[in-house]
Write a protein that holds these residues in place. Structure first.
Motif, PDB file in Angstrom:
ATOM      1  N   ASN A 140      -2.021   9.465   0.751  1.00 13.09           N
ATOM      2  CA  ASN A 140      -2.986   9.043  -0.347  1.00 13.09           C
ATOM      3  C   ASN A 140      -3.991   7.921  -1.043  1.00 13.09           C
ATOM      4  OD1 ASN A 140      -4.546   9.539  -3.044  1.00 13.09           O
ATOM      5  ND2 ASN A 140      -2.014  10.584  -3.784  1.00 13.09           N
ATOM      6  N   LEU A 141      -4.856   7.701  -0.619  1.00 12.87           N
ATOM      7  CA  LEU A 141      -5.373   6.602  -1.167  1.00 12.87           C
ATOM      8  C   LEU A 141      -6.914   6.703  -2.684  1.00 12.87           C
ATOM      9  CD1 LEU A 141      -6.068   4.880   2.850  1.00 12.87           C
ATOM     10  CD2 LEU A 141      -3.885   4.840   1.089  1.00 12.87           C
ATOM     11  N   ASN A 142      -6.378   7.477  -3.081  1.00 17.27           N
ATOM     12  CA  ASN A 142      -7.516   7.765  -3.791  1.00 17.27           C
ATOM     13  C   ASN A 142      -7.094   6.708  -5.245  1.00 17.27           C
ATOM     14  OD1 ASN A 142      -8.203   9.474  -6.121  1.00 17.27           O
ATOM     15  ND2 ASN A 142      -7.855  11.070  -5.855  1.00 17.27           N
ATOM     16  N   ARG A 143      -8.934   5.985  -5.067  1.00 20.74           N
ATOM     17  CA  ARG A 143      -8.765   5.523  -5.996  1.00 20.74           C
ATOM     18  C   ARG A 143      -8.926   4.546  -5.317  1.00 20.74           C
ATOM     19  NH1 ARG A 143     -11.057   7.342 -11.562  1.00 20.74           N
ATOM     20  NH2 ARG A 143     -11.372   9.378 -10.502  1.00 20.74           N
ATOM     21  N   LEU A 198       0.767  -1.128  -0.032  1.00 24.36           N
ATOM     22  CA  LEU A 198       0.499   0.448  -0.424  1.00 24.36           C
ATOM     23  C   LEU A 198       1.050   0.793   0.097  1.00 24.36           C
ATOM     24  CD1 LEU A 198      -2.928   1.020  -0.231  1.00 24.36           C
ATOM     25  CD2 LEU A 198      -2.825   1.050   2.533  1.00 24.36           C
ATOM     26  N   TRP A 199       1.813   1.568   0.983  1.00 23.40           N
ATOM     27  CA  TRP A 199       2.500   2.650   0.540  1.00 23.40           C
ATOM     28  C   TRP A 199       3.543   2.712  -0.781  1.00 23.40           C
ATOM     29  CZ3 TRP A 199       1.856   6.259   3.798  1.00 23.40           C
ATOM     30  CH2 TRP A 199       0.737   6.096   5.096  1.00 23.40           C
ATOM     31  N   LYS A 200       3.684   1.222  -1.279  1.00 21.39           N
ATOM     32  CA  LYS A 200       4.159   2.097  -2.947  1.00 21.39           C
ATOM     33  C   LYS A 200       3.615   2.971  -3.531  1.00 21.39           C
ATOM     34  CE  LYS A 200       6.559  -2.741  -2.625  1.00 21.39           C
ATOM     35  NZ  LYS A 200       7.140  -3.524  -3.278  1.00 21.39           N
ATOM     36  N   GLN A 217      -1.596   2.342  -7.429  1.00 22.10           N
ATOM     37  CA  GLN A 217      -1.540   1.938  -8.490  1.00 22.10           C
ATOM     38  C   GLN A 217      -0.753   0.362  -8.219  1.00 22.10           C
ATOM     39  OE1 GLN A 217       0.893   4.094 -11.806  1.00 22.10           O
ATOM     40  NE2 GLN A 217      -0.953   4.927 -12.690  1.00 22.10           N
ATOM     41  N   VAL A 218      -0.139   0.339  -7.525  1.00 20.28           N
ATOM     42  CA  VAL A 218       0.831  -0.704  -7.141  1.00 20.28           C
ATOM     43  C   VAL A 218      -0.085  -1.784  -6.102  1.00 20.28           C
ATOM     44  CG1 VAL A 218       2.563  -1.874  -5.181  1.00 20.28           C
ATOM     45  CG2 VAL A 218       3.194   0.228  -7.255  1.00 20.28           C
ATOM     46  N   TRP A 219      -0.515  -0.825  -5.146  1.00 19.10           N
ATOM     47  CA  TRP A 219      -1.783  -2.053  -4.059  1.00 19.10           C
ATOM     48  C   TRP A 219      -2.774  -2.246  -5.694  1.00 19.10           C
ATOM     49  CZ3 TRP A 219      -2.712  -4.037  -0.039  1.00 19.10           C
ATOM     50  CH2 TRP A 219      -4.133  -3.701   0.314  1.00 19.10           C
ATOM     51  N   ASN A 220      -2.750  -1.871  -5.983  1.00 16.27           N
ATOM     52  CA  ASN A 220      -4.385  -2.403  -6.839  1.00 16.27           C
ATOM     53  C   ASN A 220      -4.039  -3.164  -7.589  1.00 16.27           C
ATOM     54  OD1 ASN A 220      -6.407  -0.459  -5.365  1.00 16.27           O
ATOM     55  ND2 ASN A 220      -5.951   1.143  -7.494  1.00 16.27           N
TER      56      ASN A 220
END
Length: 91
Positions: free
Chosen positions: A40-43, A10-12, A15-18
């Motif tokens: 910043n967890l936008n989307r 998540l901290w990366k 885009q990486v998280w999704n």
């Protein structure tokens, strides 16, 4: 306690998280008690995530998928939940 591998992903960035979520669709998401204040967890796809007791103060959750997420005990002061999908979340 939050899953360290998931939190690192998540901290990366979102885009990486999704992408990680797409690659691990059956993985239970445990982010309990992590400090995501101001993140910043936008989307971000946080559907079904355990965010119990999470510090989400000032977090950018615009357009985030929070469906079926457990937000019980989470602090959301000044968090932006605009356009977030909150179907059946637990507050």
């Amino acid at each position: 306690m939050a899953d360290k591998e998931q939190l690192a992903s998540l901290w990366k960035g979102v885009q990486v998280w999704n992408q990680w979520r797409r690659n691990n669709p059956d993985e239970a998401i445990d982010l309990r008690s992590a400090n995501l204040s101001g993140a910043n967890l936008n989307r971000a796809d946080l559907s079904g995530a355990d965010l119990n007791r999470e510090d989400l103060n000032r977090a950018d959750l615009i357009g985030a998928n929070l469906s079926n997420a457990d937000l019980s005990g989470a602090t959301l002061s000044d968090a932006d939940l605009s356009k977030a999908d909150r179907k059946r979340d637990k507050l």
